[in-house]
Design a protein around this motif. Structure first.
Motif, short mmCIF file in Angstrom:
data_model
loop_
_atom_site.label_atom_id
_atom_site.label_comp_id
_atom_site.label_asym_id
_atom_site.label_seq_id
_atom_site.Cartn_x
_atom_site.Cartn_y
_atom_site.Cartn_z
N THR A 164 0.77 -1.46 0.00
CA THR A 164 0.08 -0.16 0.04
C THR A 164 0.83 1.21 -0.04
OG1 THR A 164 -0.31 -0.04 2.62
CG2 THR A 164 -1.87 -0.93 1.07
N ASP A 165 1.93 1.21 0.71
CA ASP A 165 3.02 2.22 0.61
C ASP A 165 3.37 2.52 -0.67
OD1 ASP A 165 2.59 2.73 3.37
OD2 ASP A 165 4.37 1.40 3.85
N VAL A 166 3.70 1.56 -1.70
CA VAL A 166 4.25 1.62 -2.91
C VAL A 166 3.27 2.06 -3.91
CG1 VAL A 166 5.34 0.49 -4.61
CG2 VAL A 166 6.14 -0.01 -2.40
N GLN A 167 1.98 2.00 -3.63
CA GLN A 167 0.80 2.68 -4.33
C GLN A 167 0.89 3.90 -4.43
OE1 GLN A 167 -0.66 0.77 -6.68
NE2 GLN A 167 0.73 -0.98 -5.84
N LYS A 168 1.24 4.70 -3.27
CA LYS A 168 1.12 6.11 -3.28
C LYS A 168 2.13 6.68 -4.04
CE LYS A 168 0.26 5.46 1.56
NZ LYS A 168 0.63 5.76 3.13
N PRO A 169 2.10 8.16 -4.28
CA PRO A 169 3.07 8.72 -5.15
C PRO A 169 4.58 8.72 -4.43
CG PRO A 169 1.38 10.13 -4.96
CD PRO A 169 0.97 8.82 -4.06
N PHE A 170 5.75 8.50 -5.38
CA PHE A 170 7.04 8.60 -4.79
C PHE A 170 7.88 9.58 -5.65
CE2 PHE A 170 6.34 4.70 -2.20
CZ PHE A 170 7.08 4.89 -1.14
N LEU A 171 8.63 10.25 -4.94
CA LEU A 171 9.74 10.94 -5.73
C LEU A 171 11.07 10.40 -5.31
CD1 LEU A 171 10.70 13.62 -7.40
CD2 LEU A 171 10.70 14.72 -5.15
N LEU A 172 11.77 9.82 -6.37
CA LEU A 172 13.09 9.19 -6.21
C LEU A 172 14.15 9.88 -6.66
CD1 LEU A 172 14.38 6.46 -5.64
CD2 LEU A 172 14.01 5.66 -7.82
N ILE A 173 14.98 10.09 -6.05
CA ILE A 173 16.28 11.23 -6.37
C ILE A 173 17.41 10.30 -6.51
CG2 ILE A 173 17.72 13.20 -5.80
CD1 ILE A 173 15.43 14.28 -4.38
N ALA A 174 18.03 10.12 -7.53
CA ALA A 174 19.22 9.18 -7.89
C ALA A 174 20.44 10.00 -8.42
CB ALA A 174 18.92 8.23 -8.97
N ARG A 175 21.70 9.68 -7.75
CA ARG A 175 22.96 10.27 -8.13
C ARG A 175 23.53 9.85 -9.48
NH1 ARG A 175 27.62 12.46 -4.91
NH2 ARG A 175 26.04 13.47 -3.71
N GLN A 176 23.65 10.74 -10.50
CA GLN A 176 24.20 10.31 -11.56
C GLN A 176 25.75 10.40 -11.62
OE1 GLN A 176 20.65 11.67 -14.37
NE2 GLN A 176 21.93 10.45 -15.37
N SER A 177 26.30 11.55 -11.13
CA SER A 177 27.54 11.92 -11.10
C SER A 177 27.88 12.60 -9.81
CB SER A 177 28.09 12.76 -12.24
OG SER A 177 27.27 14.06 -12.32
N SER A 178 29.09 13.06 -9.44
CA SER A 178 29.18 13.94 -8.35
C SER A 178 28.41 15.02 -8.08
CB SER A 178 30.58 14.02 -8.27
OG SER A 178 31.23 15.06 -9.30
N SER A 179 28.00 15.86 -9.40
CA SER A 179 27.46 16.77 -9.12
C SER A 179 26.06 16.86 -9.93
CB SER A 179 27.99 18.21 -9.64
OG SER A 179 28.45 17.95 -11.02
N THR A 180 25.38 15.64 -10.49
CA THR A 180 24.18 15.64 -11.21
C THR A 180 23.38 14.60 -10.44
OG1 THR A 180 25.46 16.05 -13.36
CG2 THR A 180 23.27 15.06 -13.48
N PHE A 181 21.91 15.06 -10.28
CA PHE A 181 20.94 14.27 -9.72
C PHE A 181 19.90 14.01 -10.81
CE2 PHE A 181 23.58 15.79 -6.26
CZ PHE A 181 23.48 14.91 -5.30
N GLN A 183 15.67 13.24 -10.57
CA GLN A 183 14.33 13.27 -9.96
C GLN A 183 13.28 12.39 -10.81
OE1 GLN A 183 12.79 17.11 -8.88
NE2 GLN A 183 14.29 17.50 -7.57
N LEU A 184 12.84 11.25 -10.19
CA LEU A 184 11.74 10.57 -10.78
C LEU A 184 10.43 10.70 -10.22
CD1 LEU A 184 14.00 7.45 -11.84
CD2 LEU A 184 13.06 9.24 -13.51
N PHE A 185 9.49 11.03 -10.63
CA PHE A 185 8.14 11.03 -9.76
C PHE A 185 7.50 9.62 -10.40
CE2 PHE A 185 3.80 12.14 -9.14
CZ PHE A 185 3.97 12.28 -7.92
N PHE A 186 6.80 8.92 -9.53
CA PHE A 186 6.05 7.52 -10.03
C PHE A 186 5.14 7.29 -8.85
CE2 PHE A 186 9.91 5.79 -8.35
CZ PHE A 186 9.49 4.73 -7.63
#
Length: 186
Positions: A164-181, A183-186
Motif C-alpha cells: 500500500t505504501d508503494v501505491q502512493k506517489p513517490f519521488l525518487l532522487i538518484a545520483r548520476q555523477s558527483s554533481s548531477t542528480f 528526479q523521478l516521480f512515480f
C-alpha cells in the motif's frame, strides 16, 4: 550472447558478455561513428541486443481514455502509435496501466502511458547504424521505468515498505555523477 547499449545525452555505452567484446565497457561519442561501426560489425548474428534510454528528450506522460473491452484496447493503442508516426517521433511506446477511475461525469476511464522521443538526431543515427549492421534490438527500455521497477522489486523489501505504501506517489532522487542528480516521480 547479450549486448546492452546505454544511450544518454553524452554518448553510447556498450556492454557485452561475448568473448570478443567482453574485455571492457566501451564508450562511443556521437560524432565518432567509425569505432561504433567496427563494434557493431563484431556483434554476432542472433545475439540479444538491448537499448536503454536515459535522455532529457524522452517525454513520458499519462492520459485517461474511456474504459473499453479487452479486444478493443489494441485498436486504441494502434491509433495512438499512428498519431506519433505523423509527428516525426524517433521512438514511441503506448501501454495500458492498471489504473482506473470514474470522471466527474460518471464515465469509467483507464490510464494509458505514453513515452516518446522527439526528433533526436543522435538516436536516429544510432538506430540507422544498427539497421545497417543488421543488429536486431531485442528490447528498448527507459531508465526511468527500470528505476521504478528496481525500486519496487529491490528497494521496497529492503526499506520494509508495504504494498500500500508503494501505491502512493513517490519521488525518487538518484545520483548520476558527483554533481548531477535525477528526479523521478512515480
Amino acid at each position: 550472447m547479450k549486448t546492452v547499449f546505454y544511450f544518454n545525452d553524452i554518448g553510447i555505452h556498450a556492454y557485452s558478455n561475448h568473448a570478443s567484446l567482453a574485455d571492457k565497457a566501451r564508450f562511443f561519442a556521437f560524432d565518432d561513428n567509425v569505432p561504433l561501426e567496427k563494434y557493431l560489425a563484431l556483434i554476432p548474428e542472433r545475439s540479444q541486443t538491448y537499448l536503454i534510454l536515459d535522455m532529457v528528450d524522452e517525454d513520458i506522460h499519462f492520459e485517461w481514455v474511456p474504459k473499453v473491452q479487452p479486444w478493443e484496447k489494441k485498436g486504441i493503442l494502434n491509433r495512438r502509435k499512428e498519431r506519433f508516426k505523423h509527428e516525426d517521433q524517433v521512438l514511441s511506446e503506448v501501454r495500458w496501466t492498471s489504473n482506473a477511475r470514474k470522471n466527474e461525469e460518471g464515465r469509467n476511464e483507464e490510464m494509458i502511458l505514453l513515452a516518446t522521443v522527439h526528433q533526436n538526431q543522435p538516436l536516429a543515427n544510432f538506430l540507422a547504424s544498427l539497421e545497417e549492421a543488421q543488429v536486431i534490438l531485442t528490447a528498448v527500455y527507459s531508465k526511468a521505468f527500470l528505476l521504478a521497477e528496481f525500486f519496487k522489486s529491490k528497494a521496497r523489501p529492503a526499506l520494509n515498505l508495504a504494498r500500500t505504501d508503494v501505491q502512493k506517489p513517490f519521488l525518487l532522487i538518484a545520483r548520476q555523477s558527483s554533481s548531477t542528480f535525477r528526479q523521478l516521480f512515480f
